[in-house]
Write a protein that holds these residues in place. Structure first.
Motif, PDB file in Angstrom:
ATOM      1  N   CYS A  45       0.792  -1.232   0.000  1.00 33.32           N
ATOM      2  CA  CYS A  45       0.000   0.000   0.000  1.00 33.32           C
ATOM      3  C   CYS A  45       0.823   1.280   0.000  1.00 33.32           C
ATOM      4  CB  CYS A  45      -0.968   0.007   1.184  1.00 33.32           C
ATOM      5  SG  CYS A  45      -0.188   0.047   2.815  1.00 33.32           S
ATOM      6  N   THR A  82      -3.024   4.727  -3.745  1.00 33.81           N
ATOM      7  CA  THR A  82      -4.232   5.467  -3.393  1.00 33.81           C
ATOM      8  C   THR A  82      -5.372   4.465  -3.193  1.00 33.81           C
ATOM      9  OG1 THR A  82      -4.983   5.685  -5.680  1.00 33.81           O
ATOM     10  CG2 THR A  82      -3.487   7.396  -4.837  1.00 33.81           C
ATOM     11  N   ARG A  83      -6.449   4.913  -2.610  1.00 41.12           N
ATOM     12  CA  ARG A  83      -7.612   4.039  -2.456  1.00 41.12           C
ATOM     13  C   ARG A  83      -8.136   3.580  -3.811  1.00 41.12           C
ATOM     14  NH1 ARG A  83      -7.209   6.775   2.085  1.00 41.12           N
ATOM     15  NH2 ARG A  83      -8.002   5.862   4.033  1.00 41.12           N
ATOM     16  N   ASP A  84      -8.120   4.501  -4.786  1.00 45.29           N
ATOM     17  CA  ASP A  84      -8.601   4.133  -6.118  1.00 45.29           C
ATOM     18  C   ASP A  84      -7.704   3.077  -6.763  1.00 45.29           C
ATOM     19  OD1 ASP A  84     -10.795   5.765  -6.007  1.00 45.29           O
ATOM     20  OD2 ASP A  84      -9.896   7.414  -7.144  1.00 45.29           O
ATOM     21  N   ARG A 104      -8.344  -0.198  -5.020  1.00 45.18           N
ATOM     22  CA  ARG A 104      -9.668  -0.680  -5.424  1.00 45.18           C
ATOM     23  C   ARG A 104      -9.604  -1.331  -6.808  1.00 45.18           C
ATOM     24  NH1 ARG A 104     -12.121   3.844  -4.754  1.00 45.18           N
ATOM     25  NH2 ARG A 104     -12.833   3.469  -2.626  1.00 45.18           N
ATOM     26  N   GLU A 122      -1.909   7.205   0.391  1.00 46.96           N
ATOM     27  CA  GLU A 122      -3.047   7.362   1.288  1.00 46.96           C
ATOM     28  C   GLU A 122      -3.073   6.349   2.429  1.00 46.96           C
ATOM     29  OE1 GLU A 122      -6.763   7.709  -0.831  1.00 46.96           O
ATOM     30  OE2 GLU A 122      -5.822   8.863  -2.450  1.00 46.96           O
ATOM     31  N   PHE A 123      -2.134   5.423   2.436  1.00 47.35           N
ATOM     32  CA  PHE A 123      -2.048   4.433   3.512  1.00 47.35           C
ATOM     33  C   PHE A 123      -0.682   4.548   4.176  1.00 47.35           C
ATOM     34  CE2 PHE A 123      -4.805   2.733   0.217  1.00 47.35           C
ATOM     35  CZ  PHE A 123      -5.908   2.271   0.913  1.00 47.35           C
ATOM     36  N   GLU A 172      -4.198  -0.403   7.919  1.00 39.46           N
ATOM     37  CA  GLU A 172      -5.115   0.450   7.163  1.00 39.46           C
ATOM     38  C   GLU A 172      -5.477  -0.212   5.835  1.00 39.46           C
ATOM     39  OE1 GLU A 172      -3.032   4.124   6.814  1.00 39.46           O
ATOM     40  OE2 GLU A 172      -3.221   4.619   8.937  1.00 39.46           O
ATOM     41  N   LEU A 173      -4.510  -0.883   5.226  1.00 38.30           N
ATOM     42  CA  LEU A 173      -4.781  -1.614   3.987  1.00 38.30           C
ATOM     43  C   LEU A 173      -5.733  -2.778   4.246  1.00 38.30           C
ATOM     44  CD1 LEU A 173      -4.295  -2.317   1.004  1.00 38.30           C
ATOM     45  CD2 LEU A 173      -2.234  -3.556   1.731  1.00 38.30           C
ATOM     46  N   PHE A 193      -9.207  -1.530   4.659  1.00 42.96           N
ATOM     47  CA  PHE A 193      -9.784  -1.086   3.386  1.00 42.96           C
ATOM     48  C   PHE A 193     -10.227  -2.282   2.540  1.00 42.96           C
ATOM     49  CE2 PHE A 193      -9.379   0.244  -1.094  1.00 42.96           C
ATOM     50  CZ  PHE A 193     -10.276   1.311  -1.090  1.00 42.96           C
ATOM     51  N   GLU A 227     -14.055  -2.939   1.296  1.00 39.50           N
ATOM     52  CA  GLU A 227     -14.376  -2.998  -0.128  1.00 39.50           C
ATOM     53  C   GLU A 227     -14.907  -4.363  -0.570  1.00 39.50           C
ATOM     54  OE1 GLU A 227     -14.016  -0.534  -2.704  1.00 39.50           O
ATOM     55  OE2 GLU A 227     -14.010   0.752  -0.919  1.00 39.50           O
TER      56      GLU A 227
END
Length: 278
Positions: free
Chosen positions: A72, A76-78, A81, A111-112, A117-118, A121, A125
């Motif tokens: 991570c 980014t989250r995107d 994802r 973002e992580f 945190e990963l 997420f 998701e």
């Protein structure tokens, strides 16, 4: 009910097409051992992402379970994802979730900040779609401020939703058993599978261990040094040392073994057969 032990194998994505061809041959040899899964590493900041995905896709198409590493740092989250969607499309059911190392020259960690945190997420998701593996460090992460912080960080990853863990390699079974006891004392009881590094070259192992913080016991280091450049003796002694380590771990209740093959089949296959895992 006793949980079945998990015996698995790690590969890394080669840098060249020729390396990919060689890896296919190695993978075919290792597949005969019938591992529970092949994990596939992922470079710092996603630097080997495309080659990792190619290897994972090939393994899945061969009908073998692949467990891609997902790092991570720098992501980014995107982007995470999108990778989760790609893994889902390929039929992947297991992920090795890691913080990863910040590549040289990269100032923004993304973002992580931490692996927990990963893990959180991924769960948010995808729910229970993936079995999530995280890393454990019996001799403690080289960047940890102290042992308590390192154990707390591990506990945070599990509480965030990890199913099990794979450790950094080590050569002292006591380090592993002590780590497991410390984790259990925090109320964390997920399977913690020992990472096993077969020894082909002591000089390379020593350099790698110094860089990643894995300890080579003094008795073992001195014995290897006594062989000088006698590669046959180094390999033979390395096989004996690692086989005995595996036997002690399994006798002590380890829930499996995860072999760091360095994309070589011979030593892992020999140890696997000595242990009667085939």
């Amino acid at each position: 009910m006793t949980q079945a032990r998990t015996f698995s194998i790690e590969l890394f994505p080669p840098a060249t097409q020729e390396g990919l061809e060689r890896l296919r041959l190695v993978r075919a040899q290792l597949a005969q051992l019938k591992p529970a899964f092949f994990s596939v590493t992922y470079g710092a900041g996603g630097s080997t992402r495309e080659r990792s995905i190619e290897v994972v896709r090939e393994i899945q198409k061969e009908g073998l379970p692949a467990a891609p590493h997902l790092s991570c740092i720098g992501a980014t989250r995107d982007s995470i994802r999108a990778q989760l969607a790609e893994f889902t499309e390929m039929g992947v059911r297991r992920i090795v979730a890691l913080r990863g190392d910040l590549p040289s020259g990269m100032a923004d960690p993304g973002e992580f900040r931490y692996a927990n945190e990963l893990v959180s997420f991924i769960r948010e998701e995808t729910g229970s779609r993936f079995h999530i593996e995280v890393a454990g460090y019996p001799e403690f992460h080289p960047q940890a401020r102290n042992a308590v912080d390192d154990l707390d960080a591990f506990a945070n990853k599990v509480r965030a939703g990890a199913n099990s863990a794979i450790t950094q390699y080590f050569y002292s079974p006591d380090a592993y058993f002590h780590f497991v006891e410390e984790v259990w004392s925090r109320g964390i009881e997920v399977p913690i599978v020992p990472g096993i590094m077969p020894i082909a070259s002591f000089s390379k192992l020593a350099r790698f261990s110094d860089a990643c913080g894995a300890e080579i016991p003094r008795w073992m280091r001195r014995r290897f040094e006594s062989f000088g450049d006698d590669t046959a003796s180094i390999k033979a002694y390395g096989l004996d040392v690692v086989t005995l380590l595996c036997e002690r771990l399994l006798e002590g209740g380890a829930p499996g073994l995860h072999f760091y093959t360095l994309n070589q089949a011979g030593l892992t296959s020999t140890i696997w057969q000595r242990l009667g895992l085939s």
